[in-house]
Each structure stands twice: as structure tokens, then as C-alpha cells.
Scaffold this motif. Structure first.
Motif, PDB file in Angstrom:
ATOM      1  N   GLU A 200      -2.289  15.168   5.887  1.00  0.00           N
ATOM      2  CA  GLU A 200      -3.394  15.732   6.440  1.00  0.00           C
ATOM      3  C   GLU A 200      -3.574  17.820   4.969  1.00  0.00           C
ATOM      4  O   GLU A 200      -4.263  17.948   4.964  1.00  0.00           O
ATOM      5  CB  GLU A 200      -4.407  15.616   7.719  1.00  0.00           C
ATOM      6  CG  GLU A 200      -4.672  14.738   7.792  1.00  0.00           C
ATOM      7  CD  GLU A 200      -4.774  14.965   9.764  1.00  0.00           C
ATOM      8  OE1 GLU A 200      -6.236  14.161   9.447  1.00  0.00           O
ATOM      9  OE2 GLU A 200      -4.492  15.176  10.524  1.00  0.00           O
TER      10      GLU A 200
ATOM     11  N   VAL B   8      -3.062  10.237   4.650  1.00  0.00           N
ATOM     12  CA  VAL B   8      -3.360  10.000   4.840  1.00  0.00           C
ATOM     13  C   VAL B   8      -4.624   8.870   5.754  1.00  0.00           C
ATOM     14  O   VAL B   8      -4.332   8.423   7.129  1.00  0.00           O
ATOM     15  CB  VAL B   8      -4.848  11.365   5.319  1.00  0.00           C
ATOM     16  CG1 VAL B   8      -6.004  10.961   6.906  1.00  0.00           C
ATOM     17  CG2 VAL B   8      -4.124  12.484   4.904  1.00  0.00           C
ATOM     18  N   THR B   9      -5.117   7.974   4.908  1.00  0.00           N
ATOM     19  CA  THR B   9      -5.891   7.051   5.183  1.00  0.00           C
ATOM     20  C   THR B   9      -4.768   5.630   5.109  1.00  0.00           C
ATOM     21  O   THR B   9      -4.844   4.970   6.203  1.00  0.00           O
ATOM     22  CB  THR B   9      -7.309   6.439   3.898  1.00  0.00           C
ATOM     23  OG1 THR B   9      -7.769   7.163   3.144  1.00  0.00           O
ATOM     24  CG2 THR B   9      -7.295   4.764   3.705  1.00  0.00           C
ATOM     25  N   LEU B  10      -3.957   5.334   4.693  1.00  0.00           N
ATOM     26  CA  LEU B  10      -3.186   4.977   4.531  1.00  0.00           C
ATOM     27  C   LEU B  10      -2.358   5.038   6.206  1.00  0.00           C
ATOM     28  O   LEU B  10      -2.095   4.408   7.198  1.00  0.00           O
ATOM     29  CB  LEU B  10      -1.952   4.910   3.955  1.00  0.00           C
ATOM     30  CG  LEU B  10      -0.550   4.116   4.452  1.00  0.00           C
ATOM     31  CD1 LEU B  10      -0.979   2.502   4.186  1.00  0.00           C
ATOM     32  CD2 LEU B  10       0.551   4.468   3.037  1.00  0.00           C
ATOM     33  N   TYR B  11      -1.966   6.074   6.707  1.00  0.00           N
ATOM     34  CA  TYR B  11      -0.979   6.094   7.748  1.00  0.00           C
ATOM     35  C   TYR B  11      -2.851   6.137   9.059  1.00  0.00           C
ATOM     36  O   TYR B  11      -2.174   5.482  10.588  1.00  0.00           O
ATOM     37  CB  TYR B  11      -1.148   8.035   8.143  1.00  0.00           C
ATOM     38  CG  TYR B  11       0.363   8.255   7.207  1.00  0.00           C
ATOM     39  CD1 TYR B  11       1.365   7.107   7.753  1.00  0.00           C
ATOM     40  CD2 TYR B  11       0.740   9.065   6.773  1.00  0.00           C
ATOM     41  CE1 TYR B  11       2.411   7.885   7.185  1.00  0.00           C
ATOM     42  CE2 TYR B  11       1.754   9.586   5.716  1.00  0.00           C
ATOM     43  CZ  TYR B  11       3.017   8.387   5.867  1.00  0.00           C
ATOM     44  OH  TYR B  11       4.282   7.948   5.510  1.00  0.00           O
ATOM     45  N   GLU B  12      -3.327   7.051   8.867  1.00  0.00           N
ATOM     46  CA  GLU B  12      -4.874   5.872  10.227  1.00  0.00           C
ATOM     47  C   GLU B  12      -4.684   4.461  10.018  1.00  0.00           C
ATOM     48  O   GLU B  12      -4.702   4.373  11.275  1.00  0.00           O
ATOM     49  CB  GLU B  12      -5.696   6.959   9.270  1.00  0.00           C
ATOM     50  CG  GLU B  12      -6.745   7.857   9.175  1.00  0.00           C
ATOM     51  CD  GLU B  12      -7.426   8.886   8.593  1.00  0.00           C
ATOM     52  OE1 GLU B  12      -7.456   9.499   9.355  1.00  0.00           O
ATOM     53  OE2 GLU B  12      -7.871   8.090   8.095  1.00  0.00           O
ATOM     54  N   ASP B  13      -4.430   3.928   9.175  1.00  0.00           N
ATOM     55  CA  ASP B  13      -4.571   2.338   8.824  1.00  0.00           C
ATOM     56  C   ASP B  13      -3.901   1.340   9.306  1.00  0.00           C
ATOM     57  O   ASP B  13      -3.283   0.694  10.617  1.00  0.00           O
ATOM     58  CB  ASP B  13      -5.093   1.568   7.247  1.00  0.00           C
ATOM     59  CG  ASP B  13      -6.016   2.331   7.149  1.00  0.00           C
ATOM     60  OD1 ASP B  13      -7.134   2.213   7.710  1.00  0.00           O
ATOM     61  OD2 ASP B  13      -6.464   1.580   5.850  1.00  0.00           O
TER      62      ASP B  13
ATOM     63  N   ILE C 144      -4.846  12.929   0.469  1.00  0.00           N
ATOM     64  CA  ILE C 144      -6.379  12.024   1.144  1.00  0.00           C
ATOM     65  C   ILE C 144      -5.518  10.168   0.822  1.00  0.00           C
ATOM     66  O   ILE C 144      -5.856   9.649   1.819  1.00  0.00           O
ATOM     67  CB  ILE C 144      -7.394  11.698   0.533  1.00  0.00           C
ATOM     68  CG1 ILE C 144      -8.280  13.324   0.737  1.00  0.00           C
ATOM     69  CG2 ILE C 144      -8.470  10.725   0.638  1.00  0.00           C
ATOM     70  CD1 ILE C 144      -7.907  14.376   2.255  1.00  0.00           C
ATOM     71  N   ASN C 145      -5.445   9.687   0.100  1.00  0.00           N
ATOM     72  CA  ASN C 145      -4.716   8.539   0.414  1.00  0.00           C
ATOM     73  C   ASN C 145      -3.852   7.963   0.841  1.00  0.00           C
ATOM     74  O   ASN C 145      -3.372   6.956   2.148  1.00  0.00           O
ATOM     75  CB  ASN C 145      -3.927   8.068  -1.489  1.00  0.00           C
ATOM     76  CG  ASN C 145      -5.004   8.101  -2.187  1.00  0.00           C
ATOM     77  OD1 ASN C 145      -6.239   7.867  -2.148  1.00  0.00           O
ATOM     78  ND2 ASN C 145      -4.621   8.232  -3.443  1.00  0.00           N
TER      79      ASN C 145
ATOM     80  N   SER D  31       0.566  -1.126   0.164  1.00  0.00           N
ATOM     81  CA  SER D  31      -0.058  -0.269  -0.546  1.00  0.00           C
ATOM     82  C   SER D  31       0.401   1.374  -0.298  1.00  0.00           C
ATOM     83  O   SER D  31       0.599   2.418  -0.700  1.00  0.00           O
ATOM     84  CB  SER D  31      -1.157  -0.136   1.507  1.00  0.00           C
ATOM     85  OG  SER D  31      -2.036  -1.093   0.915  1.00  0.00           O
TER      86      SER D  31
ATOM     87  N   THR E  83       0.882   3.845  -3.035  1.00  0.00           N
ATOM     88  CA  THR E  83       0.603   5.501  -2.541  1.00  0.00           C
ATOM     89  C   THR E  83       1.204   6.241  -3.872  1.00  0.00           C
ATOM     90  O   THR E  83       1.507   7.318  -3.854  1.00  0.00           O
ATOM     91  CB  THR E  83       0.796   5.506  -0.836  1.00  0.00           C
ATOM     92  OG1 THR E  83      -0.770   4.540  -0.762  1.00  0.00           O
ATOM     93  CG2 THR E  83       0.526   6.942  -0.966  1.00  0.00           C
TER      94      THR E  83
ATOM     95  N   LEU F 226       1.000  11.129   9.789  1.00  0.00           N
ATOM     96  CA  LEU F 226      -0.158  11.889   8.996  1.00  0.00           C
ATOM     97  C   LEU F 226      -0.703  13.307   9.160  1.00  0.00           C
ATOM     98  O   LEU F 226      -1.266  13.692   8.379  1.00  0.00           O
ATOM     99  CB  LEU F 226      -0.825  10.893  10.581  1.00  0.00           C
ATOM    100  CG  LEU F 226      -2.607  11.495  10.254  1.00  0.00           C
ATOM    101  CD1 LEU F 226      -3.702  10.596   9.404  1.00  0.00           C
ATOM    102  CD2 LEU F 226      -3.410  10.778  11.208  1.00  0.00           C
TER     103      LEU F 226
END
Length: 147
Positions: free
Chosen positions: A117, A125-130, A122-123, A56, A60, A113
């Protein structure tokens, strides 16, 4: 923050994930003692999950039109995760090392993250949240094996 900062952070993230994957797989192969079965199984699950994050992170980077680093030399230069020593480690040493590694990257990823932001990536951001969710849980699961 600029996209270039996010790209450079993602390269470090990819290197750290890959290094942590190899370290976890090493411990999966070499763990011994009374915790063998549970740690062997846990480490296998975790290096499998980390492998998906490696992919991922690379995807990204490619989506951001950047080359994804892909050599041991690059990973060693970029990663904050240290390889384990080559001598035999006991299960408790493995537990401590991986707990520290997962905790350290979760902390680093929180700052990354925020960078993503601010840059509107956005991609990333989503990766870091996960990643943060995974590494905090992984640290807790490994830590629970302390004797």
C-alpha cells in the motif's frame, strides 16, 4: 516503502505459497483415520486454491519486471514455511501444522500488504488482500477438524 521491498516480499510470498501447496498436497495424499474423507477433500480443495495464488504471485512479480523464483532451492531459502517431517503423521498433527502455517502467513501478509500500500503497488495490494482472506478461512476450516 520501495518497489524493491515489495518485490522481495513477493518472492517470499511465492515461495511460501508454493511450499504450503506441496505440504497440503502431501497431507492430502497421506491423511488416514476417521477424518480421512473430510480432510482428504478439504486438503485437495485448498492445494488447488493455493496453486492459483502461486501463479498470481509469480505474475505479479513479472508485471513488476522481476524474475519469479522457480526452484526448490530458491523456495526453501525464501520460505518461512517448514517442510513436514518425513515420518508418518496423524491427522491431528497435520491439522496443527497447517493451522499454524495458514495463521503465520496471514499475519506476515498483513505486514506485506501495508508495504505494498505504501509503495502504491495495487496488484500486490489486491493479491495480499485475497491471500489474507483465503489463509484466515483455511486456518478456520482446518482447525474445525480438531478432535
Amino acid at each position: 516503502m520501495s518497489n524493491n521491498n515489495v518485490i522481495e516480499s513477493l518472492k517470499k510470498t511465492l515461495a511460501e505459497e508454493y511450499t504450503l501447496q506441496i505440504k497440503t498436497q502431501n497431507f492430502h495424499w497421506n491423511v488416514e483415520g476417521p477424518l480421512f474423507f473430510s480432510l482428504h477433500k478439504l486438503f485437495e480443495e485448498q492445494y488447488g486454491e493455493i496453486s492459483e495464488f502461486v501463479d498470481s504471485a509469480a505474475e505479479t512479480l513479472r508485471a513488476m519486471k522481476s524474475r519469479a523464483p522457480g526452484s526448490f532451492t530458491e523456495f526453501k531459502t525464501l520460505s518461512s514455511i517448514q517442510e513436514p517431517p518425513s515420518e508418518k503423521l496423524n491427522a491431528n498433527q497435520m491439522i496443527e501444522m497447517l493451522t499454524q502455517d495458514h495463521t503465520a502467513v496471514a499475519t506476515a501478509f498483513k505486514a506485506r500488504l501495508e508495504e505494498a500500500e505504501e509503495a502504491g503497488e495495487i496488484n500486490a495490494v489486491t493479491l495480499y488482500e485475497d491471500l489474507i482472506t483465503f489463509h484466515e478461512k483455511a486456518a478456520w476450516m482446518i482447525r474445525s477438524h480438531r478432535s
